[in-house]
Design an enzyme around this catalytic site. Structure first.
Site, short mmCIF file in Angstrom:
data_model
loop_
_atom_site.label_atom_id
_atom_site.label_comp_id
_atom_site.label_asym_id
_atom_site.label_seq_id
_atom_site.Cartn_x
_atom_site.Cartn_y
_atom_site.Cartn_z
N LEU A 208 -36.03 -8.51 -13.04
CA LEU A 208 -36.11 -9.92 -13.37
C LEU A 208 -37.36 -10.52 -12.73
CD1 LEU A 208 -32.41 -10.96 -12.63
CD2 LEU A 208 -33.46 -10.73 -14.89
N CYS B 67 -41.88 -12.91 39.03
CA CYS B 67 -41.13 -12.15 38.03
C CYS B 67 -39.63 -12.36 38.25
CB CYS B 67 -41.47 -10.66 38.13
SG CYS B 67 -40.39 -9.62 37.11
N TYR C 121 -22.09 -7.74 -14.89
CA TYR C 121 -22.67 -9.01 -15.34
C TYR C 121 -23.42 -8.92 -16.65
CZ TYR C 121 -26.31 -6.71 -12.62
OH TYR C 121 -27.18 -5.79 -12.11
N ASP D 94 -26.73 -8.31 -4.02
CA ASP D 94 -27.70 -7.41 -3.41
C ASP D 94 -27.07 -6.02 -3.25
OD1 ASP D 94 -30.06 -6.61 -2.40
OD2 ASP D 94 -29.85 -7.61 -0.46
N ARG E 148 -29.75 3.22 -11.84
CA ARG E 148 -30.85 2.60 -12.56
C ARG E 148 -32.05 3.54 -12.65
NH1 ARG E 148 -35.38 -0.54 -11.31
NH2 ARG E 148 -35.86 -2.07 -12.91
N CYS F 43 -38.14 -8.67 39.41
CA CYS F 43 -38.47 -8.00 40.67
C CYS F 43 -39.08 -8.93 41.72
CB CYS F 43 -39.38 -6.80 40.42
SG CYS F 43 -41.05 -7.28 39.92
N LYS G 194 -35.06 -17.36 -5.93
CA LYS G 194 -35.05 -16.93 -4.51
C LYS G 194 -34.95 -18.14 -3.60
CE LYS G 194 -35.46 -12.62 -5.45
NZ LYS G 194 -35.55 -11.39 -4.73
N CYS H 171 -41.55 -2.35 38.23
CA CYS H 171 -40.57 -3.39 37.90
C CYS H 171 -39.47 -2.80 37.01
CB CYS H 171 -41.27 -4.55 37.20
SG CYS H 171 -40.13 -5.78 36.54
N GLU I 34 -25.58 -17.34 -12.10
CA GLU I 34 -24.76 -16.32 -11.42
C GLU I 34 -25.36 -16.02 -10.05
OE1 GLU I 34 -24.74 -12.82 -13.88
OE2 GLU I 34 -24.29 -13.99 -15.67
N CYS J 191 -46.18 -9.34 34.83
CA CYS J 191 -45.67 -8.91 36.11
C CYS J 191 -46.49 -7.68 36.49
CB CYS J 191 -44.18 -8.54 36.01
SG CYS J 191 -43.61 -7.61 37.45
N LYS K 117 -26.96 -13.38 -7.47
CA LYS K 117 -27.71 -12.12 -7.57
C LYS K 117 -27.21 -11.20 -6.47
CE LYS K 117 -32.35 -10.38 -8.41
NZ LYS K 117 -32.42 -9.27 -7.49
N ASP L 188 0.84 -1.20 0.00
CA ASP L 188 0.00 0.00 0.00
C ASP L 188 0.88 1.25 0.00
OD1 ASP L 188 -2.01 -1.74 0.12
OD2 ASP L 188 -2.83 -1.07 2.06
N ALA L 189 1.99 1.18 0.75
CA ALA L 189 2.85 2.35 0.87
C ALA L 189 3.47 2.69 -0.48
CB ALA L 189 3.94 2.10 1.90
S1 IVH Z 1 -29.15 -9.55 -14.98
C1 IVH Z 1 -31.10 -7.59 -18.56
N1 IVH Z 1 -27.46 -10.50 -13.21
O1 IVH Z 1 -31.04 -7.76 -9.96
C2 IVH Z 1 -30.20 -7.97 -17.41
N2 IVH Z 1 -28.99 -8.83 -12.50
O2 IVH Z 1 -34.00 -7.98 -10.02
C3 IVH Z 1 -30.96 -8.03 -16.15
N3 IVH Z 1 -28.72 -8.16 -10.17
O3 IVH Z 1 -31.76 -4.84 -11.74
C4 IVH Z 1 -30.13 -8.12 -14.95
N4 IVH Z 1 -27.03 -9.48 -9.71
O4 IVH Z 1 -29.63 -4.87 -10.35
C5 IVH Z 1 -28.48 -9.64 -13.43
N5 IVH Z 1 -25.88 -11.40 -11.78
C6 IVH Z 1 -26.88 -10.55 -12.00
C7 IVH Z 1 -27.38 -9.70 -11.00
C8 IVH Z 1 -28.45 -8.86 -11.29
C9 IVH Z 1 -27.84 -8.56 -9.23
C10 IVH Z 1 -29.78 -7.15 -9.95
C11 IVH Z 1 -29.83 -6.09 -11.02
C12 IVH Z 1 -31.25 -6.11 -11.55
C13 IVH Z 1 -31.97 -6.84 -10.48
C14 IVH Z 1 -33.19 -7.55 -11.03
#
Ligand code: IVH
Length: 681
Positions: A87, A418, A235, A125, A144, A421, A324, A441, A121, A436, A123, A37-38
């Site tokens: 999605l 209790c 992605y 967050d 977005r 107390c 999900k 208390c 892939e 109680c 997803k 880093d330095a």
């Molecule tokens: S593909 C047309 N891939 O999830 C392409 N989205 O619920 C559509 N997200 O708005 C997105 N990881 O912000 C894609 N590996 C991934 C993702 C991903 C997170 C988010 C993205 C999108 C939202 C959809």
């Protein structure tokens, strides 16, 4: 350095830019640094010095911009073409198979019975972004927004180390125009450290890493973004003009990585949906080991030509789906059952568990609700139970694994007194809960004060469990009203309380005096009076005094107020202890009544004669909209704070105007407070 000629400086700047971006790439994208880093800082300082000496030689892709440029006025709008869609979701494996059937039927004439190739892939967050490069240089980064139009946050995104400022050539070429989409996110460790810092500085805590990432990208000062340790994964390739076309999504991910983007390594090319399902099963467990949060998996058709045929619905591509995870369940053993006393004296039994990892955290306790619940599920100390997070927050016991019960375990019974107390517990006729009955208390007092200060009640930021306990232990407070007597000298003597935090706390306490009536009514903790009922009562009576005089008949006559609430309200104001508390609150200067509603003629003018200054980003209004609103309500929107300012309205990431307001003692209102005060919510 001053001995360097202009030409030499230009050459050295080129060298340094390349060198620094190379090491930046090794560190942030490959996670495999070659220098310390330095040493890196040394290169950066050298470049900064040269750029300071020759400002015109500073290049548009200079890594010195990563530390964050000057604050920005407003974010210009950026149109997304194509739009940034969301999605569709798939819950569970059946819905994944449905997805497979659906997409296969769309291209049946091309693929017949052959399995489809999918790319799986994570997803991420985080916060979605779109990036544009021209001739290899990063020129625009956007949020977005609503998917069709976002905000230009280029300068902020330049501070994210893993976003390349310049693309790496592929086969000696860079695309003339390149657009990609991805996610900016905050690693869990960075999120925790940030919240710790926010807490120390008496600032608002972020609810989760996603909010923290969003809040860090949408700030007007790039230096704030630079300080936030954000990271990125890209992605999706929208276009790469001038490079040979890619045929599959998998190839496009490889191309993105070659161009210097950080592409998530946890991806899999699967043949057929069953392979996808096997992969999802793997991640059900593994997701908790990641240093960042994911909210599912994404399954995408690999063949780009087939994607063309499948097309889009109005909200999402047909060729991808977000998987999900089902809520996690785990087995563990109940080592004890303890009881907790709440603010109304309600006693809640809790299972103390052998620590078990569940949904990313270590769970040690789970609620058992009441004695009947324990009976119905037949939970006994020593049992193996299945626990689950309800709504991903509070764990609960789902069931006992009876096959694993060893020997004869005794049935659990509620203690007679209790635990705090010692007063004998009572279970009123027809109720499931034990209580109680001792209103003095200590456990109840503690919970009452916490409730009084909580977000939806008096909203005293920074007053958490540890602090309330310390204040009680030190004898500095005995009830909620005593909060208003606290002095700075007393606070700084507490452990882990610096002068700055003490000041912030006192400010928050002071501010709470001006809360609208419904907050105070809710904060009193009258049994069964929730936020909704508190609003109804405030609206109907307008003051604590009027409410205190109300009879049961008057109360039950109000829409939304039933006999239980009516009884509890009347009982509350009859208690000498509560009367004393109210008298103390009144004496402290806490507002006990709402302003009468302004008369509506040509629209109410609650801001008549007031000068208002706005700082930071508001959730509900753009800068222009809030200024118009202030004028419409009869006020004047001013640009700078002076002693004549009536109040400052603060949003997210406020500027120096907030400091100025503090200095001058000008009242400060958050957006929520503003809405409430002027009846805008
Ligand atoms: S593909 C047309 N891939 O999830 C392409 N989205 O619920 C559509 N997200 O708005 C997105 N990881 O912000 C894609 N590996 C991934 C993702 C991903 C997170 C988010 C993205 C999108 C939202 C959809």
């Amino acid at each position: 350095m001053t001995t360097m000629s202009r030409e030499e400086a230009a050459r050295r700047i080129d060298e340094l830019v390349q060198l620094i971006e190379y090491h930046n790439y090794r560190y942030h994208v490959l996670d495999d640094p070659e220098i310390s880093d330095a040493e890196f800082d040394q290169l950066m300082r050298e470049l900064q010095a040269l750029e300071a000496a020759y400002p015109d030689l500073r290049r548009p892709d200079s890594p010195t911009q990563r530390v964050g440029g000057p604050p920005l006025p407003d974010f210009p709008k950026v149109r997304h073409d194509p739009p940034m869609l969301s999605l569709d979701n798939a819950f569970g494996t059946d819905e994944l198979r449905d997805f497979d059937r659906r997409v296969r039927s769309l291209v049946a004439d091309r693929i017949g019975d052959a399995p489809l190739e999918y790319v799986c892939e994570l997803k991420i967050d985080g916060f979605s972004i779109s990036l544009r490069y021209e001739n290899g240089i990063f020129v625009q980064g956007a949020t977005r927004g609503d998917g069709y139009e976002g905000e230009d946050v280029t300068e902020n995104l330049k501070t994210v180390g893993s976003i390349p400022l310049r693309l790496r050539p592929v086969d000696g070429r860079v695309p003339s125009v390149l657009e990609v989409r991805g996610e900016v996110y905050m690693p869990i460790k960075a999120f925790e450290a940030l919240n710790e810092r926010q807490q120390l500085e008496g600032k608002k805590l972020f609810a989760n890493p996603r909010n923290a990432a969003a809040g860090s990208v949408r700030v007007k000062d790039p230096k704030v973004t630079a300080s936030r340790k954000l990271d990125s994964f890209i992605y999706h390739l929208v276009r790469a003009d001038g490079l040979p076309p890619v045929r599959t999504h998998w190839e496009s991910l490889e191309l993105l990585a070659a161009l210097g983007f950080k592409v998530n390594p946890h991806r899999r090319l699967c043949r057929g949906i069953e392979e996808v399902i096997a992969w999802t099963a793997e991640w059900q467990e593994k997701r908790w080991e990641l240093p960042y949060e994911i909210d599912g998996l994404v399954v995408k058709v690999n063949d780009l030509a087939l994607r063309e045929v499948m097309g889009f619905t109005s909200r999402a591509p047909r060729w991808a789906v977000a998987y999900k995870f089902p809520p996690e369940e785990r087995e563990t053993r109940v080592v004890a059952i303890t009881v907790e006393v709440g603010r109304t004296g309600k006693v809640t039994p809790t299972a103390e568990l052998e620590p078990v990892r569940l949904a990313g955290t270590v769970v040690r306790r789970a609620t058992l609700h009441n004695e009947d619940y324990i009976r119905a599920k037949d939970v006994r100390i020593g049992d193996v139970v299945v626990v689950r997070k309800a709504g991903e927050i509070i764990p609960e016991v789902v069931r006992v694994v009876k096959e694993k019960r060893q020997g004869d375990l005794p049935v659990w019974t509620m203690p007679e007194t209790c635990p705090v107390c010692g007063t004998p517990l009572v279970r009123p006729e027809g109720e499931a809960d034990y209580r109680c009955p001792n209103i003095a208390c200590p456990a109840q007092t503690f919970r009452q004060i916490l409730h009084f200060a909580s977000r939806d009640a008096m909203n005293i930021e920074g007053l958490g469990e540890a602090l309330v306990q310390a204040l009680l232990d030190e004898g500095l407070i005995r009830d909620a009203a005593d909060l208003y007597t606290l002095r700075k000298e007393q606070l700084v003597q507490l452990e882990r309380m610096g002068p700055k935090s003490a000041e912030n706390l006192l400010n928050a306490i002071e501010r709470s005096k001006q809360n609208p009536l419904h907050r105070l009514i809710f904060a009193l903790g009258i049994r069964n009076v929730g936020e909704r009922a508190a609003r109804v009562l405030a609206e109907r009576f307008g003051s604590i005094d009027a409410l205190a005089r109300a009879t049961e008949e008057e109360l039950t006559a109000i829409e939304g107020i039933g006999p239980t609430i009516a009884q509890n309200v009347v009982a509350y104001f009859q208690s000498p202890r509560n009367q004393e508390l109210l008298a103390k609150l009144r004496a402290a200067g806490v507002r006990m009544a709402d302003e009468p509603k302004p008369q509506e003629a040509e629209g109410p003018k609650p801001l008549a004669g007031m000068t208002v200054v706005v700082t930071g980003t508001l959730q509900s209004w753009s800068r222009k909209e809030i200024e118009e609103l202030i004028e419409r309500l009869g006020g004047r929107a001013a640009g700078s704070v002076s002693r004549k300012t009536s109040f400052v309205l603060v949003g997210e990431s406020p500027g120096s105007k907030l400091e100025k307001a503090r200095e001058l003692g000008v009242p400060i209102l958050t957006e929520q407070e503003f809405k409430e005060r002027f009846g805008l919510s």
